[in-house]
Design an enzyme around this catalytic site. Structure first.
Site, PDB file in Angstrom:
ATOM      1  N   SER A   1      -8.193   7.255   6.086  1.00 31.46           N
ATOM      2  CA  SER A   1      -7.741   7.689   4.325  1.00 31.46           C
ATOM      3  C   SER A   1      -8.825   7.059   3.513  1.00 31.46           C
ATOM      4  O   SER A   1      -9.583   6.520   3.627  1.00 31.46           O
ATOM      5  CB  SER A   1      -6.324   6.542   4.411  1.00 31.46           C
ATOM      6  OG  SER A   1      -6.458   6.028   2.916  1.00 31.46           O
TER       7      SER A   1
ATOM      8  N   GLU B   1      -8.070   5.252   1.200  1.00 31.48           N
ATOM      9  CA  GLU B   1      -8.147   4.158   0.805  1.00 31.48           C
ATOM     10  C   GLU B   1      -9.979   3.349   1.595  1.00 31.48           C
ATOM     11  O   GLU B   1     -10.272   2.091   1.129  1.00 31.48           O
ATOM     12  CB  GLU B   1      -7.182   3.615   1.404  1.00 31.48           C
ATOM     13  CG  GLU B   1      -5.886   3.657   0.183  1.00 31.48           C
ATOM     14  CD  GLU B   1      -5.783   2.708  -0.790  1.00 31.48           C
ATOM     15  OE1 GLU B   1      -6.662   1.801  -0.447  1.00 31.48           O
ATOM     16  OE2 GLU B   1      -5.425   3.599  -1.634  1.00 31.48           O
TER      17      GLU B   1
ATOM     18  N   TYR C   1      -5.284  -3.198   4.497  1.00 33.60           N
ATOM     19  CA  TYR C   1      -4.927  -1.680   5.309  1.00 33.60           C
ATOM     20  C   TYR C   1      -6.280  -1.049   5.340  1.00 33.60           C
ATOM     21  O   TYR C   1      -6.586   0.071   5.899  1.00 33.60           O
ATOM     22  CB  TYR C   1      -3.858  -1.199   3.933  1.00 33.60           C
ATOM     23  CG  TYR C   1      -4.131   0.510   4.593  1.00 33.60           C
ATOM     24  CD1 TYR C   1      -2.963   0.747   5.724  1.00 33.60           C
ATOM     25  CD2 TYR C   1      -4.108   1.161   3.919  1.00 33.60           C
ATOM     26  CE1 TYR C   1      -3.215   2.543   5.798  1.00 33.60           C
ATOM     27  CE2 TYR C   1      -4.292   2.777   4.192  1.00 33.60           C
ATOM     28  CZ  TYR C   1      -3.719   3.263   5.388  1.00 33.60           C
ATOM     29  OH  TYR C   1      -3.472   4.196   5.344  1.00 33.60           O
TER      30      TYR C   1
HETATM   31  P1  NAP Z   1       4.779   7.021   6.986  1.00 24.96           P
HETATM   32  O1  NAP Z   1       6.128   7.843   6.130  1.00 24.96           O
HETATM   33  O2  NAP Z   1       4.238   5.003   6.555  1.00 24.96           O
HETATM   34  O3  NAP Z   1       4.599   6.564   8.976  1.00 24.96           O
HETATM   35  C1  NAP Z   1       4.624   5.411   9.030  1.00 24.96           C
HETATM   36  C2  NAP Z   1       4.672   6.733  10.940  1.00 24.96           C
HETATM   37  O4  NAP Z   1       3.913   5.483  11.777  1.00 24.96           O
HETATM   38  C3  NAP Z   1       6.615   5.934  11.303  1.00 24.96           C
HETATM   39  O5  NAP Z   1       6.546   6.759  12.322  1.00 24.96           O
HETATM   40  C4  NAP Z   1       6.635   4.864  11.336  1.00 24.96           C
HETATM   41  O6  NAP Z   1       7.420   5.019  13.098  1.00 24.96           O
HETATM   42  C5  NAP Z   1       4.566   4.936  13.239  1.00 24.96           C
HETATM   43  N1  NAP Z   1       4.860   3.863  13.431  1.00 24.96           N
HETATM   44  C6  NAP Z   1       4.415   1.978  12.733  1.00 24.96           C
HETATM   45  N2  NAP Z   1       3.989   1.228  13.591  1.00 24.96           N
HETATM   46  C7  NAP Z   1       4.022   1.816  14.640  1.00 24.96           C
HETATM   47  C8  NAP Z   1       3.929   1.866  15.718  1.00 24.96           C
HETATM   48  N3  NAP Z   1       3.493  -0.043  16.633  1.00 24.96           N
HETATM   49  N4  NAP Z   1       4.260   1.964  17.169  1.00 24.96           N
HETATM   50  C9  NAP Z   1       4.165   3.349  16.728  1.00 24.96           C
HETATM   51  N5  NAP Z   1       5.120   3.812  15.945  1.00 24.96           N
HETATM   52  C10 NAP Z   1       4.351   3.137  14.646  1.00 24.96           C
HETATM   53  O7  NAP Z   1       2.853   7.518   6.553  1.00 24.96           O
HETATM   54  P2  NAP Z   1       2.409   8.734   6.374  1.00 24.96           P
HETATM   55  O8  NAP Z   1       2.748   8.815   4.903  1.00 24.96           O
HETATM   56  O9  NAP Z   1       3.150   9.590   7.144  1.00 24.96           O
HETATM   57  O10 NAP Z   1       1.060   8.634   7.660  1.00 24.96           O
HETATM   58  C11 NAP Z   1       0.449   9.107   8.352  1.00 24.96           C
HETATM   59  C12 NAP Z   1      -0.289   8.572   8.859  1.00 24.96           C
HETATM   60  O11 NAP Z   1      -1.712   9.359   8.033  1.00 24.96           O
HETATM   61  C13 NAP Z   1      -0.532   7.015   8.515  1.00 24.96           C
HETATM   62  O12 NAP Z   1      -1.402   6.751  10.042  1.00 24.96           O
HETATM   63  C14 NAP Z   1      -1.146   6.629   7.796  1.00 24.96           C
HETATM   64  O13 NAP Z   1      -2.030   5.639   7.327  1.00 24.96           O
HETATM   65  C15 NAP Z   1      -1.797   7.951   6.828  1.00 24.96           C
HETATM   66  N6  NAP Z   1      -2.122   8.017   6.215  1.00 24.96           N
HETATM   67  C16 NAP Z   1      -2.076   8.652   4.524  1.00 24.96           C
HETATM   68  C17 NAP Z   1      -1.297   8.673   3.358  1.00 24.96           C
HETATM   69  C18 NAP Z   1      -0.719   9.376   2.490  1.00 24.96           C
HETATM   70  O14 NAP Z   1      -0.539   9.553   1.794  1.00 24.96           O
HETATM   71  N7  NAP Z   1       0.851  10.005   3.044  1.00 24.96           N
HETATM   72  C19 NAP Z   1      -3.074   8.634   2.983  1.00 24.96           C
HETATM   73  C20 NAP Z   1      -3.955   9.057   4.140  1.00 24.96           C
HETATM   74  C21 NAP Z   1      -3.235   8.363   5.505  1.00 24.96           C
HETATM   75  P3  NAP Z   1       8.350   4.328  11.874  1.00 24.96           P
HETATM   76  O15 NAP Z   1       9.460   5.087  11.792  1.00 24.96           O
HETATM   77  O16 NAP Z   1       9.517   3.905  13.320  1.00 24.96           O
HETATM   78  O17 NAP Z   1       8.747   2.799  11.132  1.00 24.96           O
HETATM   79  O1  F7E Z   2      -0.313   2.827  -4.681  1.00 26.79           O
HETATM   80  C1  F7E Z   2      -0.309   2.155  -8.170  1.00 26.79           C
HETATM   81  C2  F7E Z   2      -0.411   1.334  -7.168  1.00 26.79           C
HETATM   82  O2  F7E Z   2       1.576   2.711  -2.691  1.00 26.79           O
HETATM   83  C3  F7E Z   2      -0.797   3.959  -5.689  1.00 26.79           C
HETATM   84  C4  F7E Z   2       0.217   5.359   1.721  1.00 26.79           C
HETATM   85  O3  F7E Z   2       0.144   6.306   1.588  1.00 26.79           O
HETATM   86  O4  F7E Z   2      -2.014   6.816   0.681  1.00 26.79           O
HETATM   87  C5  F7E Z   2      -1.218   5.362   0.411  1.00 26.79           C
HETATM   88  O5  F7E Z   2      -1.783   3.939  -0.346  1.00 26.79           O
HETATM   89  C6  F7E Z   2      -1.300   3.310  -6.888  1.00 26.79           C
HETATM   90  C7  F7E Z   2      -1.820   2.059  -6.695  1.00 26.79           C
HETATM   91  O6  F7E Z   2      -0.463   4.323  -2.513  1.00 26.79           O
HETATM   92  C8  F7E Z   2       2.841   0.700  -8.793  1.00 26.79           C
HETATM   93  O7  F7E Z   2      -1.657  -0.277  -7.284  1.00 26.79           O
HETATM   94  C9  F7E Z   2       1.586   0.637 -10.196  1.00 26.79           C
HETATM   95  O8  F7E Z   2      -3.102   2.224  -7.222  1.00 26.79           O
HETATM   96  O9  F7E Z   2       1.556   4.327  -3.455  1.00 26.79           O
HETATM   97  P1  F7E Z   2       1.290   4.387  -3.531  1.00 26.79           P
HETATM   98  P2  F7E Z   2      -1.069   3.348  -1.943  1.00 26.79           P
HETATM   99  O10 F7E Z   2      -1.889   2.688  -2.219  1.00 26.79           O
HETATM  100  O11 F7E Z   2      -2.532   4.711  -2.700  1.00 26.79           O
HETATM  101  C10 F7E Z   2      -2.863   6.441   0.863  1.00 26.79           C
HETATM  102  C11 F7E Z   2      -4.536   7.114   0.779  1.00 26.79           C
HETATM  103  C12 F7E Z   2      -3.353   5.696   2.319  1.00 26.79           C
HETATM  104  O12 F7E Z   2      -3.719   5.687   3.020  1.00 26.79           O
HETATM  105  C13 F7E Z   2      -1.713   4.421   2.123  1.00 26.79           C
HETATM  106  O13 F7E Z   2      -1.194   5.065   3.741  1.00 26.79           O
HETATM  107  O14 F7E Z   2       0.029   2.860  -7.809  1.00 26.79           O
HETATM  108  N1  F7E Z   2       1.594   1.567  -8.829  1.00 26.79           N
HETATM  109  N2  F7E Z   2       2.571   0.586  -9.447  1.00 26.79           N
HETATM  110  C14 F7E Z   2       1.980   1.033  -7.828  1.00 26.79           C
HETATM  111  N3  F7E Z   2       2.739   0.941  -6.196  1.00 26.79           N
HETATM  112  C15 F7E Z   2       3.414   1.230  -6.063  1.00 26.79           C
HETATM  113  N4  F7E Z   2       3.627   1.274  -4.748  1.00 26.79           N
HETATM  114  N5  F7E Z   2       4.605   0.468  -6.518  1.00 26.79           N
HETATM  115  C16 F7E Z   2       4.670  -0.141  -7.785  1.00 26.79           C
HETATM  116  O15 F7E Z   2       5.364  -0.201  -8.199  1.00 26.79           O
END
Ligand code: NAP
Ligand code: F7E
Length: 323
Positions: A124, A126, A148
């Site tokens: 990520s 992050e 995270y």
């Molecule tokens: P998400 O919607 O939060 O999905 C997370 C998945 O992980 C769900 O299917 C959840 O299952 C499963 N899970 C959580 N804990 C588990 C455990 N202990 N054992 C087995 N399964 C488990 O996340 P996403 O947005 O699809 O992201 C997919 C991956 O990419 C994650 O690793 C996230 O950290 C990473 N990532 C996401 C982003 C983004 O912007 N979306 C960017 C960079 C990296 P349940 O349905 O049972 O909760």
């Molecule tokens: O926040 C600001 C907050 O929760 C984005 C995950 O998929 O992407 C995600 O992480 C920004 C932050 O995503 C609110 O402070 C303001 O700066 O949508 P987010 P994230 O933290 O960037 C990365 C790449 C991952 O890997 C993670 O799994 O938005 N913000 N106001 C807020 N954010 C939330 N959630 N809620 C608010 O009310």
């Protein structure tokens, strides 16, 4: 014979798009799911009967090895994680168990049961946190700003280490934020688009938000799962940044979303300190030149189009009385 893929996190946003993509490519798709008292597989409901689901958990090492033996995959996509940044301050240990050590558990299971597997780790942006370089590339050092981000940095390094130590085909995709109408409701894009739809329909009036000045590089999840697949089709395992190379503030997100339904965000958005984080990631913007050159990958959906697509989808849902 059809290739076989195993996806952890298949019930999540990315898992559902990746499963669709792999089915289209003719894969036999297996997904690992956690048991819960109620099955909530909305994102993959339309794939029922097409994907094979198996119980397992990243916390349970033997469940992973058993699943590898049962499904005999060619490719494993490790998408499962505790993925919500604010939760990682409330449950830092659990986040470390899932998001960091869970990766080692999977890599160990692969090493001992099916070392020929091609492994994808969901790293990520992050990990860049308090960024040391702008824009961020594969060579930018990490400075994570949340439990995270720290856990993801561990997952990233252990993947690189297993590749170098045991010659596994293991790659990390360093993906920047990617969104879709299937995004979880607590993430900022979906929180905004869903609440805009509710405000438009007269179901509420205000939207409490945190830091509107944070900047992110937001892309479309459907594009990003394609990059994951491409990484596993390379001759040699390497890590890639996947991004759009554009950055926008949360304020711009809110402005575009409200404007889509003819509303002024300033009349509805209220700042609530409860949504401000203990440490913020102020600016993310990714440089995806390596993905373009080696994977032939390009994002197809830009920011405004993404936000409007999500608002439109949420309006339809709210009108239909759904979430
Ligand atoms: P998400 O919607 O939060 O999905 C997370 C998945 O992980 C769900 O299917 C959840 O299952 C499963 N899970 C959580 N804990 C588990 C455990 N202990 N054992 C087995 N399964 C488990 O996340 P996403 O947005 O699809 O992201 C997919 C991956 O990419 C994650 O690793 C996230 O950290 C990473 N990532 C996401 C982003 C983004 O912007 N979306 C960017 C960079 C990296 P349940 O349905 O049972 O909760
Ligand atoms: O926040 C600001 C907050 O929760 C984005 C995950 O998929 O992407 C995600 O992480 C920004 C932050 O995503 C609110 O402070 C303001 O700066 O949508 P987010 P994230 O933290 O960037 C990365 C790449 C991952 O890997 C993670 O799994 O938005 N913000 N106001 C807020 N954010 C939330 N959630 N809620 C608010 O009310």
């Amino acid at each position: 014979m059809a290739k076989r893929a195993l996806i952890t996190g298949i019930t999540g946003q990315d898992g559902s798009y990746l499963a669709e993509l792999l089915l289209k490519k003719g894969y036999e798709v297996h997904g690992m799911v956690r048991r819960s008292s109620e099955e909530k597989f909305e994102r993959i409901a339309h794939l029922q009967g097409k994907v094979q689901l198996h119980q397992g958990d990243l916390l349970d090492q033997f469940s992973l090895a058993a699943l590898l033996n049962l499904t005999q995959p060619d490719e494993v996509y490790n998408l499962a994680a505790q993925s919500f940044v604010p939760t990682s301050w409330n449950q830092p240990v659990l986040t470390g168990e899932f998001t960091a050590l869970g990766v080692t558990k999977m890599l160990e299971a692969i090493r001992h049961t099916r070392p020929q597997v091609r492994f994808y780790q969901a790293s990520s942006s992050e990990m860049f946190g308090k960024v040391l370089e702008v824009p961020q590339s594969e060579d930018t050092p990490f400075y994570p700003r949340s439990p995270y981000g720290v856990a993801k940095a561990y997952g990233h390094h252990i993947t690189v280490n297993y590749r170098e130590s045991f010659k596994l085909f293991a790659v990390s995709g360093i993906l920047f934020n990617h969104e879709s109408p299937r995004r979880g409701l607590e993430f900022v894009t979906r929180k905004v688009t869903y609440n805009v739809a509710r405000i438009k329909m007269g179901l509420q009036d205000t939207l409490p938000m945190g830091n509107l000045d944070a900047k992110r590089d937001w892309g479309f999840a459907g594009d990003y799962v394609d990059a994951m697949w491409r990484m596993l089709q390379q001759e040699t395992p390497e890590d890639f940044v996947v991004a759009t190379n554009e950055t926008h503030t949360v304020r711009e997100l809110v402005e575009i979303a409200f404007a889509r339904v003819g509303l002024d965000y300033q009349k509805h958005v209220k700042i609530d300190p409860a949504f401000v984080r203990p440490a913020e990631v102020d600016l993310l913007i990714g440089k995806y030149d390596k993905a373009r050159e080696k994977l032939g990958w390009e994002p197809t959906v830009r920011f405004k189009q993404l936000v409007e697509m999500m608002v439109d989808a949420d309006l339809e849902r709210v009108k239909a009385g759904q979430r």
